[in-house]
Motif scaffolding. Structure first.
Motif, mmCIF file in Angstrom:
data_model
loop_
_atom_site.group_PDB
_atom_site.id
_atom_site.type_symbol
_atom_site.label_atom_id
_atom_site.label_comp_id
_atom_site.label_asym_id
_atom_site.label_seq_id
_atom_site.Cartn_x
_atom_site.Cartn_y
_atom_site.Cartn_z
ATOM 1 N N GLU A 75 0.836 -1.208 0.000
ATOM 2 C CA GLU A 75 0.000 0.000 0.000
ATOM 3 C C GLU A 75 0.871 1.258 0.000
ATOM 4 O O GLU A 75 0.535 2.263 -0.638
ATOM 5 N N ILE A 76 1.994 1.216 0.710
ATOM 6 C CA ILE A 76 2.903 2.367 0.709
ATOM 7 C C ILE A 76 3.643 2.446 -0.627
ATOM 8 O O ILE A 76 3.941 3.539 -1.120
ATOM 9 N N ASP A 77 3.918 1.293 -1.224
ATOM 10 C CA ASP A 77 4.559 1.287 -2.535
ATOM 11 C C ASP A 77 3.676 1.975 -3.562
ATOM 12 O O ASP A 77 4.166 2.702 -4.440
ATOM 13 N N ARG A 78 2.376 1.777 -3.457
ATOM 14 C CA ARG A 78 1.460 2.446 -4.374
ATOM 15 C C ARG A 78 1.501 3.955 -4.159
ATOM 16 O O ARG A 78 1.534 4.727 -5.129
ATOM 17 N N LEU A 79 1.514 4.381 -2.919
ATOM 18 C CA LEU A 79 1.628 5.814 -2.627
ATOM 19 C C LEU A 79 2.938 6.373 -3.167
ATOM 20 O O LEU A 79 2.983 7.496 -3.692
ATOM 21 N N ARG A 80 4.004 5.601 -3.023
ATOM 22 C CA ARG A 80 5.319 6.015 -3.519
ATOM 23 C C ARG A 80 5.265 6.292 -5.020
ATOM 24 O O ARG A 80 5.732 7.347 -5.481
ATOM 25 N N HIS A 81 4.685 5.389 -5.767
ATOM 26 C CA HIS A 81 4.607 5.562 -7.216
ATOM 27 C C HIS A 81 3.641 6.679 -7.594
ATOM 28 O O HIS A 81 3.895 7.440 -8.545
ATOM 29 N N GLU A 82 2.546 6.802 -6.861
ATOM 30 C CA GLU A 82 1.592 7.876 -7.155
ATOM 31 C C GLU A 82 2.230 9.242 -6.990
ATOM 32 O O GLU A 82 2.059 10.130 -7.839
ATOM 33 N N CYS A 83 2.952 9.428 -5.895
ATOM 34 C CA CYS A 83 3.571 10.734 -5.631
ATOM 35 C C CYS A 83 4.642 11.047 -6.666
ATOM 36 O O CYS A 83 4.741 12.182 -7.148
ATOM 37 N N ALA A 84 5.456 10.050 -7.011
ATOM 38 C CA ALA A 84 6.497 10.263 -8.017
ATOM 39 C C ALA A 84 5.878 10.608 -9.366
ATOM 40 O O ALA A 84 6.386 11.461 -10.108
ATOM 41 N N GLU A 85 4.754 9.961 -9.692
ATOM 42 C CA GLU A 85 4.075 10.235 -10.957
ATOM 43 C C GLU A 85 3.448 11.619 -10.941
ATOM 44 O O GLU A 85 3.490 12.351 -11.935
ATOM 45 N N THR A 86 2.863 12.005 -9.815
ATOM 46 C CA THR A 86 2.223 13.312 -9.717
ATOM 47 C C THR A 86 3.222 14.436 -9.944
ATOM 48 O O THR A 86 2.945 15.404 -10.659
ATOM 49 N N LEU A 87 4.407 14.323 -9.351
ATOM 50 C CA LEU A 87 5.440 15.350 -9.499
ATOM 51 C C LEU A 87 6.358 15.084 -10.695
ATOM 52 O O LEU A 87 7.299 15.847 -10.922
ATOM 53 N N ASP A 88 6.101 14.010 -11.416
ATOM 54 C CA ASP A 88 6.848 13.678 -12.621
ATOM 55 C C ASP A 88 8.345 13.525 -12.341
ATOM 56 O O ASP A 88 9.185 14.084 -13.072
ATOM 57 N N LEU A 89 8.684 12.758 -11.317
ATOM 58 C CA LEU A 89 10.080 12.455 -11.049
ATOM 59 C C LEU A 89 10.592 11.446 -12.067
ATOM 60 O O LEU A 89 9.894 10.476 -12.392
#
Length: 355
Positions: A75-89
């Motif tokens: 569940e935290i891994d999903r948050l990790r990817h969501e945040c990186a995608e949102t900020l376009d890292l």
């Protein structure tokens, strides 16, 4: 983290190519510019970077903490990817969960930054507030804060080992104090990054209430909580003003109540709404500055605006002195050839050819 993770975020706004300058607080950039001007800072950075290897930190994390992935804290891994995608890292930073009762998070590393969350933080927050916390750390990564944050950690460790040499200790203390001052401002920037990731001011406020000491946010009256920040900023006794300065001298983070009020103010701003609407600075259009003059000017304006709104007697005194000095300097400049005041450039121009 007992709540069920949401299945999807179809309505979330993403920010392709967003520049960190789109969300960075002006005093963050100004403090960083001032930090770089501290005597000896460049030499210290060069020295620390020369002998420091982040491989040791990564190996320590691998050996002592749990790396988030599809099979560990999914569940935290999903948050990790969501945040990186949102900020376009470009690269999704690794996240590690470390056993620690204190609610804390940090991003560290120079070449390959990674994020560490404590079990105290994970157990305390629901998914939406945890998304804000992870987005905050992703903001540090995107802004490049992790380089100076890593240097700060190393210098604090070095200071302990060099305390027997007074000259060295004093020099390090000056650089560490400047780094602390900058990092407190950088935290304000990354609170904004966290809000952009979650896009939920209530969840961000909940996270900050929990960090401030709220066991159950439902039992906290939000207007009363934010009123604490107003009272803190509006002390009437100048002795309290000096105490406030002393209290923050060695802190790496702003006070929880104060930063919560700062973020809620930004959440209600036109700037935040414009970013959500897609009107923001892109990395491709963000030319690197050759100097930090604009950052210092922007920071000065931010400080001036906050001073004009403050009722703190020490802040008001500094503001009034600054305005007096600025006004006097302007009159002198105008009078002796710097502007269009009386006795200015018109009379000078007539005598120019005779010299």
């Amino acid at each position: 983290m007992t709540d069920d993770i949401e299945v999807s975020r179809h309505n979330a706004v993403r920010f392709p190519g967003i520049s960190p300058r789109a969300y960075e607080h002006p005093v963050d950039r100004g403090a960083l510019a001032a930090l770089r001007a501290v005597p000896g800072f460049a030499q210290v950075v060069k020295a620390v970077a020369g002998f420091y290897s982040e491989r040791g930190d990564r190996l320590m994390a691998l050996a002592s903490a749990i790396r988030v992935g599809t099979k560990q804290y999914p569940e935290i891994d999903r948050l990790r990817h969501e945040c990186a995608e949102t900020l376009d890292l470009e690269t999704v930073p690794n996240v590690f969960i470390q056993r620690d009762a204190q609610a804390n998070a940090m991003a560290i590393g120079m070449d390959e930054p990674f994020i560490v969350l404590t079990t105290g933080l994970v157990e305390l927050m629901n998914p939406e507030s945890l998304r804000f916390a992870i987005g905050h750390e992703m903001g540090h990564v995107l802004s490049g804060h992790t380089v100076y944050r890593t240097i700060l950690v190393r210098l604090i460790q070095m200071q302990l080992s060099m305390s027997w040499t007074p000259v060295s200790a004093l020099g390090l203390r000056a650089v560490i104090a400047a780094l602390h001052e900058w990092f407190r401002k950088a935290e304000l920037s990354c609170d904004r990054a966290g809000l952009l990731c979650g896009q939920d001011p209530t969840a961000a406020l909940r996270a900050q209430i929990l960090v401030a000491g709220g066991i159950d946010p439902a039992k906290i009256d939000i207007p009363s909580f934010l009123q604490q920040a107003a009272e803190y900023e509006s002390v009437e006794d100048i002795r309290d003003s000096f105490l406030k300065l002393r209290n923050v001298e060695t802190l790496s983070h702003p006070f929880a109540v104060v930063r919560a009020a700062q973020l809620q103010k930004w959440a209600a701003s036109e700037e935040y709404r414009a970013i959500l609407a897609g009107d923001y600075l892109r990395r491709d259009d963000d030319a690197p500055a050759s100097n930090w003059t604009d950052d210092l000017k922007s920071a000065a304006k931010s400080y001036r605006d906050s001073w004009s709104e403050s009722s703190d007697p020490l802040v008001k005194a500094f503001s009034e002195v600054g305005e007096a000095v600025s006004g006097a300097a302007g009159k002198v400049w105008n009078k002796f050839g710097g502007g269009n005041g009386n006795g200015g450039s018109d009379s000078d121009s007539g005598s120019g050819s005779a010299k």
